[in-house]
Motif scaffolding. Structure first.
Motif: not given
Length: 286
Positions: A7-15
């Motif tokens: 989870d420390s490597r988690r990111r979010t992108v808006r699509t």
């Protein structure tokens, strides 16, 4: 790689279809890993741990799974998930990806590559649906409960009794070779996103109710034209997808090279037996 490190490597992108959560590790050529129904990108954590020093490894969560929120007005279906993968690739500028799939993520992957073959350089399918095996016989009762709107009690029981969920004969544990090795934290990581609230259960129920072999059959003409190098890696003890479906896919896909059988492996062998899967991925990509 434990859950906290993952989870420390988690990111979010808006699509175009909403926000998608993903974990990215490593640099270089992109390998995109997609999961099935009721799990999330965490199913790939041991694979990512072994490969992140060699390439950019991305494990994405479908809407309503893992940390990707489900849109209240969003369509819940396998074709919609396939388009969410296209939106994800578009948002991150991903082309010529090495796509790796598990469980119903394999059905989504087949729909995706049939619509967007230019996006992929290679394909790996592990235990998943093929042809008209959707929903598969072992899963049909659960799908029928969803269609009757009766999934909520079962979902609540799974979270209330993690021991039963871990049981080799019941719940999510039936899809692991060694469910007794799963921690409570790991079981919750899989189950809470799809069963932890009324809204989550409603989205998952609509998704299961939508399962239709016609969606997979519609992708078949494109699949039969797919020349991208394709590898089938199959656990032989899976309750849902018999090994015969791996050979059906090998014969259907022009780019398919071989079937690798993982003796005694169950549906989620990529989580349990990553060390056996990874060498086949390396060989395939080379």
């Amino acid at each position: 790689m434990d859950l906290q490190t993952f989870d420390s490597r988690r990111r979010t992108v808006r699509t175009r279809g909403g926000e998608l959560s993903y974990v990215s590790a490593g640099e270089g050529r992109t390998a995109l890993f997609i999961h099935g129904l009721g799990t999330n990108g965490y199913i790939w954590q041991n694979v990512l741990e072994q490969l992140s020093g060699e390439r950019r490894c991305i494990a994405v969560d479908f809407p309503g799974h893992g940390r990707s929120p489900a849109r209240a007005d969003g369509e819940a279906s396998l074709p919609a998930f396939a388009e969410s993968i296209e939106d994800f690739c578009e948002a991150l500028g991903l082309d010529e990806i090495d796509l790796v799939t598990n469980d119903t993520g394999g059905a989504v992957g087949q729909i995706f590559v049939s619509r967007h073959p230019q996006r992929i350089a290679s394909l790996v399918l592990t235990n998943c649906e093929a042809h008209d095996n959707l929903p598969n016989e072992a899963f049909r009762q659960t799908v029928n409960l969803a269609r009757q709107g009766q999934l909520a009690p079962m979902a609540s029981r799974m979270l209330d009794d993690l021991g039963a969920s871990r049981s080799s004969g019941r719940g999510i544990g039936a899809n692991f070779e060694h469910p007794e090795r799963l921690s409570d934290e790991e079981i919750r990581a899989f189950l809470e996103p799809v069963a932890g609230s009324a809204a989550a259960i409603d989205h998952f129920q609509r998704l299961l109710a939508s399962l239709d072999a016609a969606d997979l059959l519609a992708a078949e003409p494109g699949l039969r034209r797919l020349t991208a190098p394709t590898l089938l890696v199959w656990g032989t003890a899976d309750l849902h997808f018999e090994v015969k479906w791996a050979y059906w896919l090998r014969d259907a896909i022009p780019g398919a090279r071989e079937v690798v059988e993982i003796d005694g492996g169950k549906l989620f062998f990529p989580f349990e037996r990553a060390a056996e899967l990874v060498p086949h991925l390396r060989k395939h990509w080379s």
